[in-house]
Scaffold this motif. Sequence first.
Motif, short mmCIF file in Angstrom:
data_model
loop_
_atom_site.label_atom_id
_atom_site.label_comp_id
_atom_site.label_asym_id
_atom_site.label_seq_id
_atom_site.Cartn_x
_atom_site.Cartn_y
_atom_site.Cartn_z
N LYS A 123 -9.30 -24.01 -65.25
CA LYS A 123 -10.53 -24.59 -65.78
C LYS A 123 -10.25 -25.19 -67.16
CE LYS A 123 -13.63 -21.69 -63.09
NZ LYS A 123 -14.78 -20.74 -63.12
N PRO A 124 -11.18 -26.00 -67.69
CA PRO A 124 -10.91 -26.69 -68.96
C PRO A 124 -10.57 -25.79 -70.14
CG PRO A 124 -12.77 -27.71 -67.86
CD PRO A 124 -12.44 -26.47 -67.07
N ASP A 125 -11.00 -24.53 -70.12
CA ASP A 125 -10.74 -23.65 -71.26
C ASP A 125 -9.50 -22.78 -71.07
OD1 ASP A 125 -11.75 -22.08 -69.25
OD2 ASP A 125 -13.14 -20.95 -70.52
N ASP A 126 -8.72 -23.05 -70.04
CA ASP A 126 -7.51 -22.26 -69.77
C ASP A 126 -6.43 -22.62 -70.80
OD1 ASP A 126 -5.04 -21.23 -68.54
OD2 ASP A 126 -6.28 -20.92 -66.77
N ILE A 127 -5.87 -21.61 -71.46
CA ILE A 127 -4.87 -21.87 -72.50
C ILE A 127 -3.56 -22.41 -71.94
CG2 ILE A 127 -5.87 -20.16 -74.05
CD1 ILE A 127 -3.60 -18.26 -73.24
N ARG A 128 -3.39 -22.36 -70.62
CA ARG A 128 -2.16 -22.84 -69.99
C ARG A 128 -2.17 -24.34 -69.71
NH1 ARG A 128 -2.13 -19.43 -64.74
NH2 ARG A 128 -4.34 -20.02 -64.93
N VAL A 129 -3.31 -25.00 -69.96
CA VAL A 129 -3.42 -26.42 -69.65
C VAL A 129 -2.29 -27.25 -70.24
CG1 VAL A 129 -4.82 -28.49 -70.01
CG2 VAL A 129 -5.91 -26.39 -69.23
N PRO A 130 -1.90 -27.07 -71.52
CA PRO A 130 -0.81 -27.90 -72.08
C PRO A 130 0.53 -27.71 -71.37
CG PRO A 130 -2.08 -26.86 -73.84
CD PRO A 130 -2.52 -26.22 -72.56
N ASP A 131 0.73 -26.58 -70.69
CA ASP A 131 2.01 -26.29 -70.02
C ASP A 131 1.94 -26.52 -68.52
OD1 ASP A 131 3.07 -25.36 -72.50
OD2 ASP A 131 2.03 -23.45 -72.18
N SER A 132 0.89 -27.21 -68.06
CA SER A 132 0.65 -27.30 -66.62
C SER A 132 1.74 -28.04 -65.85
CB SER A 132 -0.70 -27.98 -66.36
OG SER A 132 -0.71 -29.29 -66.87
N LEU A 133 2.37 -29.04 -66.46
CA LEU A 133 3.40 -29.79 -65.74
C LEU A 133 4.60 -28.91 -65.42
CD1 LEU A 133 3.30 -33.26 -67.54
CD2 LEU A 133 2.27 -32.61 -65.36
N SER A 134 5.01 -28.09 -66.38
CA SER A 134 6.13 -27.17 -66.12
C SER A 134 5.71 -26.08 -65.15
CB SER A 134 6.64 -26.57 -67.43
OG SER A 134 5.61 -25.87 -68.09
N LEU A 135 4.45 -25.63 -65.23
CA LEU A 135 3.96 -24.62 -64.30
C LEU A 135 3.88 -25.18 -62.89
CD1 LEU A 135 1.11 -23.02 -66.47
CD2 LEU A 135 3.30 -21.98 -65.85
N ALA A 136 3.49 -26.45 -62.77
CA ALA A 136 3.44 -27.08 -61.45
C ALA A 136 4.83 -27.15 -60.83
CB ALA A 136 2.85 -28.49 -61.58
N GLU A 137 5.83 -27.46 -61.65
CA GLU A 137 7.21 -27.51 -61.16
C GLU A 137 7.66 -26.13 -60.69
OE1 GLU A 137 11.62 -29.09 -62.62
OE2 GLU A 137 9.88 -29.19 -63.97
N GLU A 138 7.30 -25.10 -61.44
CA GLU A 138 7.66 -23.73 -61.05
C GLU A 138 7.03 -23.34 -59.72
OE1 GLU A 138 6.59 -21.08 -64.17
OE2 GLU A 138 7.88 -22.06 -65.67
N LYS A 139 5.80 -23.79 -59.48
CA LYS A 139 5.08 -23.44 -58.26
C LYS A 139 5.43 -24.35 -57.09
CE LYS A 139 1.03 -21.20 -60.31
NZ LYS A 139 1.12 -19.99 -59.47
N GLY A 140 6.27 -25.37 -57.33
CA GLY A 140 6.66 -26.27 -56.26
C GLY A 140 5.65 -27.37 -55.96
N LEU A 141 4.76 -27.64 -56.91
CA LEU A 141 3.79 -28.73 -56.75
C LEU A 141 4.43 -30.02 -57.24
CD1 LEU A 141 1.02 -30.01 -56.24
CD2 LEU A 141 0.26 -29.10 -58.45
N GLN A 142 4.67 -30.94 -56.32
CA GLN A 142 5.29 -32.22 -56.65
C GLN A 142 4.22 -33.20 -57.13
OE1 GLN A 142 7.86 -33.72 -53.48
NE2 GLN A 142 8.03 -31.65 -52.64
N LEU A 143 4.44 -33.77 -58.30
CA LEU A 143 3.47 -34.68 -58.89
C LEU A 143 4.10 -36.03 -59.19
CD1 LEU A 143 1.86 -32.21 -61.47
CD2 LEU A 143 0.83 -32.99 -59.33
N ALA A 144 3.36 -37.08 -58.90
CA ALA A 144 3.79 -38.44 -59.25
C ALA A 144 2.59 -39.16 -59.84
CB ALA A 144 4.31 -39.17 -58.02
N PHE A 145 2.78 -39.79 -61.00
CA PHE A 145 1.71 -40.51 -61.68
C PHE A 145 2.03 -42.00 -61.75
CE2 PHE A 145 1.54 -36.18 -63.27
CZ PHE A 145 0.18 -35.89 -63.27
N GLU A 146 1.01 -42.81 -61.58
CA GLU A 146 1.19 -44.26 -61.63
C GLU A 146 -0.04 -44.90 -62.27
OE1 GLU A 146 1.80 -48.06 -58.59
OE2 GLU A 146 2.31 -46.03 -57.93
N GLN A 147 0.19 -45.86 -63.13
CA GLN A 147 -0.91 -46.59 -63.76
C GLN A 147 -1.30 -47.78 -62.89
OE1 GLN A 147 -0.24 -47.67 -67.85
NE2 GLN A 147 -2.00 -49.05 -67.95
N VAL A 148 -2.57 -47.87 -62.53
CA VAL A 148 -3.07 -48.95 -61.68
C VAL A 148 -4.38 -49.46 -62.26
CG1 VAL A 148 -1.99 -48.02 -59.59
CG2 VAL A 148 -4.34 -47.38 -60.16
#
Length: 234
Positions: free
Chosen positions: A83-108
């Motif tokens: 949720k928005p008040d979770d202190i882990r938000v700034p570290d979410s990209l590394s946490l996603a990698e640890e959990k095996g969540l593949q992310l790709a971002f593109e500007q359109v």
Amino acid sequence: MAPNFRRRKVRINKMNIYDILGPIMIGPSSSHTAGAVRIGLITRRLLGEEPVKACIFLSGSFGATGRGHGTDRALAAGLLGMKPDDIRVPDSLSLAEEKGLQLAFEQVEIKGAHPNTARLLVTGQKGRRLEVQASSLGGGRIGVDKLEGIPVSFTGEAPTLIVRNVDQPGCVAQVTGLLAKKTINISTLQLYRDRRGGQALMVVEADQNIPGEILEQLEDLEGIQRVIYVNMEE
């Protein structure tokens, strides 16, 4: 002589304190961060299972300044269930990698979309796929604009039932009839379809929680292809 005072009725509009102060959140921007977390979170809830892959397209201001405001991390955090008040938000990209969540971002650039818009193509661990387009409206509020390519309009602030069905007579009556039988009061009902006789969506916002057994009964109705339920307060 005493002054003659007249009584006058003054109407005061009630405001939630969060309308003034903004949401409790981690991050620099209620629209680019708190709203983006909620977009990721509602996408996770709509998917109904743990996401393992997400292609995320950022449009308008999200695409232009999102990285500096942490929009990519915020969306990832929501997809992870934060949720928005979770202190882990700034570290979410590394946490996603640890959990095996593949992310790709593109500007359109999504034509006609709100300046803060994200389109997410998400795959769950059981193979379920979902396409969600949502916008951050300011103050941490969001709106879902498209679901599976069909234009919709809901916020997730109320218990929300999304029913995907064949566009044929009787489907709406079946769904609303069952909800009425179970004393579920409908606050809003929106109907969408891609074409006559094609795919249709019902978006039902209710005044109370819809129990799981009702959702199972809805899935068994003729012409119903998929039932999705979101209650962001749960």
